[in-house]
Design an enzyme around this catalytic site. Structure first.
Site, short mmCIF file in Angstrom:
data_model
loop_
_atom_site.label_atom_id
_atom_site.label_comp_id
_atom_site.label_asym_id
_atom_site.label_seq_id
_atom_site.Cartn_x
_atom_site.Cartn_y
_atom_site.Cartn_z
N GLY A 172 0.77 -1.24 0.00
CA GLY A 172 0.00 0.00 0.00
C GLY A 172 0.80 1.30 0.00
O GLY A 172 0.30 2.32 -0.40
N GLU A 173 2.07 1.21 0.44
CA GLU A 173 2.80 2.47 0.61
C GLU A 173 3.28 3.07 -0.71
O GLU A 173 3.78 2.37 -1.58
CB GLU A 173 4.03 2.30 1.50
CG GLU A 173 3.71 1.94 2.91
CD GLU A 173 3.78 0.45 3.13
OE1 GLU A 173 4.57 0.02 3.98
OE2 GLU A 173 3.06 -0.31 2.43
N ALA A 174 3.14 4.38 -0.78
CA ALA A 174 3.49 5.10 -2.01
C ALA A 174 4.93 4.84 -2.46
O ALA A 174 5.18 4.57 -3.63
CB ALA A 174 3.26 6.59 -1.81
N ILE A 177 5.32 1.36 -3.93
CA ILE A 177 4.65 1.29 -5.23
C ILE A 177 5.50 2.00 -6.27
O ILE A 177 5.68 1.52 -7.39
CB ILE A 177 3.25 1.92 -5.14
CG1 ILE A 177 2.36 1.07 -4.23
CG2 ILE A 177 2.63 2.04 -6.53
CD1 ILE A 177 0.96 1.60 -4.05
#
Ligand SMILES: *[C@@H]1O[C@H](CO)[C@@H](O)[C@H](O)[C@H]1NC(C)=O
Ligand SMILES: *[C@@H]1O[C@H](CO)[C@@H](O)[C@H](O)[C@H]1NC(C)=O
Ligand SMILES: *[C@@H]1O[C@H](CO)[C@@H](O)[C@H](O)[C@H]1NC(C)=O
Ligand SMILES: *[C@@H]1O[C@H](CO)[C@@H](O)[C@H](O)[C@H]1NC(C)=O
Length: 413
Positions: A172-174, A177
């Site tokens: 989920g972490e930017a 990603i």
């Protein structure tokens, strides 16, 4: 056993000769007797030879059998340990890998580890995503080796993304990603030279596609873009130029016809990372100066929390930008299902927000925190998760915006 067959034939031939010889009566010449004696001795020798050979064969067979079973035992032991390593990996990827390396089940090179993750047998794809997303220099190397194992030649971007996003679960972490999609874009461009002007173009378009997937298929997103809008949204991202309309239209149709599948889709998909489905409802809000609870109609949209006195009001009573805020659950002695918006690491700073006074003046808010009570536990949890998503998508949007700027800037004069 071939040796055995040869022996059998030999023995039968010898026995046949001997039986002929034995039925010969006593009246033999001395020469014949001598000959017979020779044959008998020879027979004895042969029988001894045969026995020796039989023993040897038995010994060798025995050895082969023993060899087999130790090998098998070793194999079983090994398989057991690999299975244990996989279990460990699913609970804690780093520890699992370490265990496999320490037990000589996996070589300590990024290529071998990448291969292990790519095969993915018995591995939880969330755990694979966690391992590949780590910021460690070594993990980043494994990530690159992992992406290199994907073959994207002659696949369009949607097909390549389908393959890639199915091989692990995107965390989920930017930042994670970002690293993963950067590696993906590099690999795609390497396999398909000439399709895009730069990796940035591929990166930006990949995100546009992932978001398109959500827009088209998530029932919470009401606004479904058309192919024309998708095309116009992606103008200028090819080093300042446009991508062929045909290409964009094909990608659009592909997603429209079939959404991306992601592993272990538990409903908590990437939607929360990229979108915060707008939420609205009645909540109680604790006053800033005067500590009274007021019932307000809240709307979460555009990374802001708006509140109204009545659902039909055109102008909100207050606006709370969520930038730089955090959210947490709290217990309140007066109201159930409470949560709070606050500035992390700063107790006394007033949150930047505005509200409309009774006389219509717009003034700055006077809250160091916003305490809010939801009617039910479920609603509290839904609000918290939506607000969290709205807060956390921000760094991601900034990242993407920067990338888009880069992809849209003309490199040539
Ligand atoms: C994989 O791990 C995640 C997180 O630990 C868990 O939620 C999920 O259920 C697991 N999936 C499978 C198939 O075991
Ligand atoms: C694409 O949309 C579907 C339906 O909303 C969702 O289940 C899936 O997780 C989405 N895939 C990605 C990569 O966001
Ligand atoms: C959030 O923090 C950044 C950096 O400290 C600051 O520039 C910005 O003005 C802040 N925004 C708000 C709404 O407080
Ligand atoms: C905010 O509260 C402080 C102390 O309670 C008060 O002095 C100040 O005037 C208030 N500001 C506004 C804009 O209401």
């Amino acid at each position: 056993c071939e040796d055995g067959q040869v022996l059998c034939v030999c023995v039968s031939v010898i026995l046949l000769i001997l039986s002929i010889l034995f039925i010969v009566p006593d009246d033999l010449t001395p020469e014949e007797k001598q000959e017979l004696e020779n044959i008998r001795r020879r027979k004895q020798e042969l029988l001894e030879d045969i026995q020796r050979l039989k023993d040897e064969i038995a010994e060798v067979t025995n050895e082969i059998e023993n060899l087999g079973s130790t090998e098998e035992r070793k194999n079983m032991q090994r398989n057991k340990q690999v299975a244990m390593g996989r279990k460990k990996f699913n609970m804690d990827p780093k520890k699992g890998i370490q265990f496999l390396i320490e037990n000589d089940l996996l070589k300590n090179t990024c290529e071998d580890i990448a291969q292990f993750l790519y095969k993915g047998e018995g591995l939880n794809k969330t755990a694979i995503g966690d391992y590949l997303g780590e910021r460690d220099e070594f993990n980043i190397q494994v990530l690159h080796a992992f992406v290199e194992l994907h073959e994207f030649t002659d696949l369009n971007l949607v097909q390549a993304l389908r393959q890639f996003l199915w091989s692990f679960r995107l965390p989920g972490e930017a930042q994670k990603i970002d690293r993963m999609m950067e590696a993906f874009a590099q690999r795609y461009c390497q396999c398909n030279p000439g399709v895009f002007q730069s990796t940035d173009t591929c990166y930006v378009l990949s995100f546009a596609i992932i978001m398109l997937n959500t827009s088209l298929h998530n029932p919470n997103v009401k606004d479904k873009p058309s192919a024309e809008r998708f095309i116009s949204m992606n103008r200028g991202i090819n080093d300042g130029g446009d991508l062929p309309e045909e290409l964009l239209r094909n990608l659009y149709e592909s997603i429209k016809n079939e959404p991306f599948k992601i592993p272990e889709d538990d409903g908590n998909d990437l939607t929360h990372t990229f979108f915060n489905p707008d939420r609205e409802g009645w909540l109680l809000k604790l006053g800033g100066r005067v500590k009274t609870w007021k019932r307000r109609w809240f709307i979460l949209t555009d990374n802001c929390l708006y509140y109204f006195e009545y659902t039909t009001d055109k102008e909100p009573r207050g606006i709370i930008p969520l930038e730089n805020l955090s959210i947490r659950e709290v217990d309140d002695s007066k109201k159930p299902n409470c949560f709070e918006l606050f500035i992390p690491d700063n107790k006394d700073q007033v949150i930047k927000a505005c509200k409309t006074e009774a006389d219509g003046r717009v003034v700055e808010g006077n809250h160091t925190f916003y305490r809010i009570s939801a009617p039910t536990t479920e609603e509290k949890e839904e609000w918290i998760s939506s607000i969290k998503a709205a807060i956390s998508r921000d760094p991601f949007y900034e990242m993407l915006a920067a990338r888009k700027k880069k992809a849209s800037s003309m490199k040539r004069p």
